[in-house]
Design an enzyme around this catalytic site. Sequence first.
Site, PDB file in Angstrom:
ATOM      1  N   ASN A 201      46.400  41.498  28.727  1.00  0.00           N
ATOM      2  CA  ASN A 201      45.658  42.928  28.966  1.00  0.00           C
ATOM      3  C   ASN A 201      44.952  43.008  30.226  1.00  0.00           C
ATOM      4  OD1 ASN A 201      47.017  43.874  27.469  1.00  0.00           O
ATOM      5  ND2 ASN A 201      45.876  42.645  25.297  1.00  0.00           N
ATOM      6  N   TYR A 202      43.228  41.969  30.084  1.00  0.00           N
ATOM      7  CA  TYR A 202      42.337  42.067  30.880  1.00  0.00           C
ATOM      8  C   TYR A 202      41.879  41.381  32.224  1.00  0.00           C
ATOM      9  CZ  TYR A 202      42.029  45.799  26.782  1.00  0.00           C
ATOM     10  OH  TYR A 202      42.760  45.907  25.408  1.00  0.00           O
TER      11      TYR A 202
ATOM     12  N   ASP B 213      43.661  39.317  34.512  1.00  0.00           N
ATOM     13  CA  ASP B 213      43.822  39.155  35.716  1.00  0.00           C
ATOM     14  C   ASP B 213      43.676  40.607  36.253  1.00  0.00           C
ATOM     15  OD1 ASP B 213      46.768  37.470  35.640  1.00  0.00           O
ATOM     16  OD2 ASP B 213      46.363  38.420  33.774  1.00  0.00           O
TER      17      ASP B 213
ATOM     18  N   GLU C  13      39.548  34.045  32.145  1.00  0.00           N
ATOM     19  CA  GLU C  13      38.991  33.723  33.093  1.00  0.00           C
ATOM     20  C   GLU C  13      37.606  34.801  33.536  1.00  0.00           C
ATOM     21  OE1 GLU C  13      41.503  32.374  36.938  1.00  0.00           O
ATOM     22  OE2 GLU C  13      40.065  33.013  37.735  1.00  0.00           O
TER      23      GLU C  13
END
Lengths: 186, 392
Positions: free
Chosen positions: B19-20, B22, B287
């Site tokens: 989903n968010y 990368d 991350e």
Amino acid sequence: MKTAHEIRPGNVIMLNGSPWVVQKTETTRSGRNAAIVKMKLKNVLLDSTTETTFKGEDKMEDIILERLDCTYSYFADPMYVFMDAEYNQYDVESGNLGDAAAYITDGMEEICQVTFYEGKAISVELPTTIVREVTYTEPSARGDTSGKVMKPATIAGGATLSVADFIKTGEMIEIDPRTGEFKKRA
Amino acid sequence: MSTEIANQHWDIFCEVVDNYGDIGVTWRLAKQLVKEYQIDINLWVDDLKSFSHILPGLKPDQATQTFDHVTIHQWNVPLDINFVPGAVLIEAFACELPEQVKSQLIALQQSPDDTPPLWLNLEYLSAENWVEGCHGLPSMQASGIKKYFYFPGFTPKTGGLICENELLEQRTAWQSDPANKLALFSQLGLSGIDVQDKVISVFSYETLALSALCQQWQESSQKIHALIPKGRSLNSLTHLLPCSVEALTPGQQIVINNLTLHILPMTDQPSFDRLLWSCDFNIVRGEDSFLRAQWAAKPFIWHIYPQEDDYHLVKLEAFISLYCDNLAPEIAKYWTELNLAFNQEQQSAVNLHWQNLDSVNLPLLQHAQKWPIFALNDADLATRLVQFVKNS
């Protein structure tokens, strides 16, 4: 073809039209469980070395070269001398052994595989299990435990590795020389 | 397909995996390279629908569109948009480049008159020591083309951390006036939050640790507001919800004693940053949000992406070691124990360590304010990346 993850020191791989002896591999984990493999390679033709990194699943041509079962005879700096069953001797440059050199000891009896490229001995693969004496390790910090607690140790030949906490100086242990991993008390 | 080299643009390929994360990183990088270095960027993304959650104006059914001067292309397999090689080609997080692109690189490599783009694999962020030894190393490809591994990181020998040029100044200005956070909460449709209440943002994976913390927060002497977007965090709190997670609506409140759960609307990246700046404590994952929590200069828990054999704990401990280097031993101990307990779903331990950490909130906050300067080491990722390209 092998993946970078499957390549071991002593293998010879073909990259960019040249054969390279794998001197050292170091596998680490990136995000999402993906492996990163750092390799030290020596170009068989140019005698140059390089460090390079691959994704674990990168495919590479593992060259099938002539191999002979040999035993280690002696070291004549900078060459390690190996001997086959017919007492023929083969010199392998110490630089080509990479990390494996730290597991070579006088009088070792394990059968090694010497690899040849165009008639020249270029690398050596050690067996997957070798037995070595622990020449130094600190006494156990936690008593005689069978848990996963590890501590550093030096073995005959000079390599250092992590061993189980219950191992004592002077004991014989089994090691995988491809990874430097302690297996068990011998 | 053409193999012409049109200009000095850069291409970034991103495969959206969860989903968010990368797309969050690559989108921030793309915007920064355009804004601060005037580089033309083509961002190729395989899942525009997920991307649209953090870029609300994006149309998932449109093959090519431009936002913040970044050209965004739909990356279909096989590639159905003409790829024109530029100066640099980045495969984000080891995604596999399309075959058509790879064959063009080989053609350029074999042509005496052409040079292929500089090919980089932008890797995941880790605080582990081995990153220094792998950062910037070439990866020899069978074709003879070199691909470089580029590792973000916390030390000068790594590729740095994504942080826009004026971000920290903007954050400090925002945090200097409490009216800003109240205005933001109001704008997000979050009501009933007073300036003295404790506000915690929650963006985690599923974990029993969150459930345990919510239990503790219910019994707090202070009013606590947990701001949680619809998604994986709420899967751990279904026993507290009046309806299914799917049926929740943004702005909805669930009041349980002194704890109020607020359902957050999805926001774009600038709003998410401001949200983190405005909360007293942030629970973040992955991350991208992990880094943004650091730039927010507030205490946080990092819910790290779980890996096989609990290897994520090695990565967590590597970061903890760096983060706690200049932290008073007692505070470091509390913060470390809280993060480890949260990541191992130790419910009673997480409650104990939360309580301990709460008692040293002020010095922890002071550490959080100093940390970004130390972590950046004078140069962010985009700056080091541009320099790396110049030197390669």
